[in-house]
Design an enzyme around this catalytic site. Structure first.
Site, PDB file in Angstrom:
ATOM      1  N   GLY A  33      40.502  25.740  64.483  1.00 16.79           N
ATOM      2  CA  GLY A  33      39.234  25.235  64.992  1.00 16.79           C
ATOM      3  C   GLY A  33      38.271  24.866  63.888  1.00 16.79           C
ATOM      4  O   GLY A  33      38.552  25.037  62.691  1.00 16.79           O
ATOM      5  N   THR A  87      35.423  26.090  62.858  1.00 15.33           N
ATOM      6  CA  THR A  87      34.722  27.100  62.056  1.00 15.33           C
ATOM      7  C   THR A  87      35.636  27.650  60.949  1.00 15.33           C
ATOM      8  O   THR A  87      35.160  28.181  59.947  1.00 15.33           O
ATOM      9  CB  THR A  87      34.215  28.255  62.968  1.00 15.33           C
ATOM     10  OG1 THR A  87      33.513  27.665  64.062  1.00 15.33           O
ATOM     11  CG2 THR A  87      33.252  29.178  62.251  1.00 15.33           C
ATOM     12  N   ALA A 129      36.795  30.259  68.516  1.00 16.47           N
ATOM     13  CA  ALA A 129      36.850  30.499  69.966  1.00 16.47           C
ATOM     14  C   ALA A 129      36.140  29.352  70.679  1.00 16.47           C
ATOM     15  O   ALA A 129      35.266  28.693  70.112  1.00 16.47           O
ATOM     16  CB  ALA A 129      36.170  31.816  70.315  1.00 16.47           C
ATOM     17  N   ASP A 130      36.549  29.118  71.910  1.00 18.09           N
ATOM     18  CA  ASP A 130      35.859  28.107  72.725  1.00 18.09           C
ATOM     19  C   ASP A 130      34.672  28.729  73.460  1.00 18.09           C
ATOM     20  O   ASP A 130      33.658  28.083  73.664  1.00 18.09           O
ATOM     21  CB  ASP A 130      36.841  27.477  73.715  1.00 18.09           C
ATOM     22  CG  ASP A 130      37.927  26.704  72.982  1.00 18.09           C
ATOM     23  OD1 ASP A 130      37.566  25.833  72.175  1.00 18.09           O
ATOM     24  OD2 ASP A 130      39.115  26.999  73.173  1.00 18.09           O
ATOM     25  N   LYS A 180      40.324  30.465  74.550  1.00 17.68           N
ATOM     26  CA  LYS A 180      40.805  29.791  73.352  1.00 17.68           C
ATOM     27  C   LYS A 180      41.891  28.784  73.743  1.00 17.68           C
ATOM     28  O   LYS A 180      42.459  28.886  74.817  1.00 17.68           O
ATOM     29  CB  LYS A 180      41.368  30.809  72.344  1.00 17.68           C
ATOM     30  CG  LYS A 180      40.272  31.685  71.750  1.00 17.68           C
ATOM     31  CD  LYS A 180      40.777  32.686  70.747  1.00 17.68           C
ATOM     32  CE  LYS A 180      41.627  32.119  69.649  1.00 17.68           C
ATOM     33  NZ  LYS A 180      41.038  31.011  68.901  1.00 17.68           N
ATOM     34  N   GLY A 181      42.123  27.825  72.862  1.00 17.97           N
ATOM     35  CA  GLY A 181      43.159  26.838  73.160  1.00 17.97           C
ATOM     36  C   GLY A 181      42.629  25.435  73.337  1.00 17.97           C
ATOM     37  O   GLY A 181      43.369  24.525  73.714  1.00 17.97           O
ATOM     38  N   GLY A 182      41.327  25.246  73.029  1.00 14.44           N
ATOM     39  CA  GLY A 182      40.764  23.895  73.060  1.00 14.44           C
ATOM     40  C   GLY A 182      41.511  22.958  72.124  1.00 14.44           C
ATOM     41  O   GLY A 182      41.536  21.743  72.328  1.00 14.44           O
ATOM     42  N   GLU A 215      47.986  31.670  68.043  1.00 12.13           N
ATOM     43  CA  GLU A 215      46.769  32.464  67.820  1.00 12.13           C
ATOM     44  C   GLU A 215      46.914  33.861  68.410  1.00 12.13           C
ATOM     45  O   GLU A 215      46.493  34.847  67.806  1.00 12.13           O
ATOM     46  CB  GLU A 215      45.565  31.764  68.449  1.00 12.13           C
ATOM     47  CG  GLU A 215      45.150  30.514  67.702  1.00 12.13           C
ATOM     48  CD  GLU A 215      44.017  29.768  68.378  1.00 12.13           C
ATOM     49  OE1 GLU A 215      43.357  29.006  67.679  1.00 12.13           O
ATOM     50  OE2 GLU A 215      43.822  29.927  69.587  1.00 12.13           O
ATOM     51  N   LYS A 246      28.857  29.047  71.764  1.00 12.16           N
ATOM     52  CA  LYS A 246      30.038  29.697  72.361  1.00 12.16           C
ATOM     53  C   LYS A 246      29.740  31.097  72.883  1.00 12.16           C
ATOM     54  O   LYS A 246      30.622  31.765  73.404  1.00 12.16           O
ATOM     55  CB  LYS A 246      31.156  29.797  71.302  1.00 12.16           C
ATOM     56  CG  LYS A 246      31.389  28.554  70.452  1.00 12.16           C
ATOM     57  CD  LYS A 246      32.177  27.523  71.188  1.00 12.16           C
ATOM     58  CE  LYS A 246      32.545  26.317  70.357  1.00 12.16           C
ATOM     59  NZ  LYS A 246      33.650  26.493  69.452  1.00 12.16           N
TER      60      LYS A 246
HETATM   61  O1  LIG Z   1      43.310  25.956  70.052  1.00 12.75           O
HETATM   62  C1  LIG Z   1      42.319  26.063  69.361  1.00 12.75           C
HETATM   63  C2  LIG Z   1      41.611  27.286  69.095  1.00 12.75           C
HETATM   64  O2  LIG Z   1      41.661  28.259  70.095  1.00 12.75           O
HETATM   65  C3  LIG Z   1      40.222  27.138  68.500  1.00 12.75           C
HETATM   66  O3  LIG Z   1      39.935  28.338  67.840  1.00 12.75           O
HETATM   67  C4  LIG Z   1      39.147  26.862  69.531  1.00 12.75           C
HETATM   68  O4  LIG Z   1      39.506  25.750  70.321  1.00 12.75           O
HETATM   69  C5  LIG Z   1      37.782  26.613  68.892  1.00 12.75           C
HETATM   70  O5  LIG Z   1      37.787  25.402  68.231  1.00 12.75           O
HETATM   71  P1  LIG Z   1      36.482  24.690  67.689  1.00 12.75           P
HETATM   72  O6  LIG Z   1      35.869  25.624  66.712  1.00 12.75           O
HETATM   73  O7  LIG Z   1      36.979  23.440  67.035  1.00 12.75           O
HETATM   74  O8  LIG Z   1      35.600  24.427  68.849  1.00 12.75           O
END
Ligand SMILES: O=C[C@H](O)[C@H](O)[C@H](O)COP(=O)(O)O
Length: 259
Positions: free
Chosen positions: A32, A34, A89-90, A100-102, A109, A127
């Site tokens: 992600g 961060t 995390a989403d 999670k999983g965006g 993970e 978030k």
């Molecule tokens: O599959 C992706 C993960 O779970 C990421 O940690 C989650 O989607 C957060 O991603 P972002 O910081 O880009 O919003």
């Protein structure tokens, strides 16, 4: 720097400073937006400290970050025990349950979260929620075996009994539309690092208030590989705030402000 990016950086730096100690040898690197700041801060701990360490990625993105930072790459199959994993995390609720999983990385993970003595989440203030689904509206990311995706769409809709089910979407009894996640610069579905499809499944608030129960129900559906609900796993979540502070949420629900 954009305030949201600054917030991510603050959270990542605070989490690394508190949880990645010189003695840690095997470190999990999550996915992600961060996480690049996590890697930056670890790199700042210096070459001497990092020389003796191995970094295990949760997917292609973090693998690239590790390699580009000149750190030593390891594989989950070599390192079933990890000292600390830091991940994005989403959305995170008041009890530290998370969606999670965006980015479609939830399977690896979760393997790295379970392998870690300490699992920490880092994110910006957007978030930080009371209940999952308050701000993350697209639904729970669910990784499924490709040949089973239509069956899983039907079954997910039945978790609230369906009204209709088509090839890439289904509507549950609560009116929620479940969708097969499609690629943006690609014709056809998103394919995870494990060769699977992703279904995004929203559920009504009353079900999202009991995420562990919902996780169990979804995980039991044949064809589901992993569910983007992480319940009771994190030691703490670090949220960078717009005012330059960092809120640290602990498992007991307490929130501490640092910086
Ligand atoms: O599959 C992706 C993960 O779970 C990421 O940690 C989650 O989607 C957060 O991603 P972002 O910081 O880009 O919003």
């Amino acid at each position: 720097m954009d305030p949201v990016e600054e917030a991510k950086k603050l959270a990542a730096f605070a989490a690394v400073d508190r949880h990645v100690s010189k003695e840690h040898r095997v470190i999990g690197i999550g996915s992600g937006s961060t996480v690049p700041f996590v890697v930056d801060r670890i790199r700042e701990q210096g070459e001497a400290v990092n020389r003796g360490r191995v970094f295990v990625p949760t997917g292609f993105q973090s693998q690239q970050l590790i390699v580009q930072a000149g750190l030593t790459l390891g594989d989950a199959s070599q390192y079933p025990k990890i000292d600390v994993t830091i991940d994005g995390a989403d959305e995170v609720d008041a009890q530290l349950n998370a969606i999670k999983g965006g980015g479609a990385c939830q399977l690896r993970e979760k393997v790295l979260a379970e392998a870690a003595d300490t699992w920490i989440m880092v994110a910006d203030y957007r978030k930080n929620s009371e209940t999952l689904g308050e701000s993350w509206k697209q639904g729970i990311p669910i990784e499924v075996a490709p040949f089973a995706y239509v069956a899983v769409l039907h079954r997910l809709a039945q978790l609230g009994s369906p009204t209709t089910a088509e090839q890439s979407t289904a509507v549950g009894a609560h009116g929620q539309v479940l969708t097969l996640r499609m690629g943006k610069a690609k014709a056809g579905p998103v394919v995870s690092d494990n060769g699977n499809f992703i279904i995004d499944a929203p559920f009504p608030r009353e079900m999202m208030q009991r995420p562990a129960e919902l996780l169990t129900k979804i995980k039991l559906l044949t064809g589901v590989v992993e569910v983007g609900l992480f319940c009771g796993m994190a030691k703490a979540a670090y949220f960078g705030n717009a005012d330059g502070s960092v809120s640290v949420r602990q498992t007991d629900g307490s929130v501490q402000k640092v910086q």
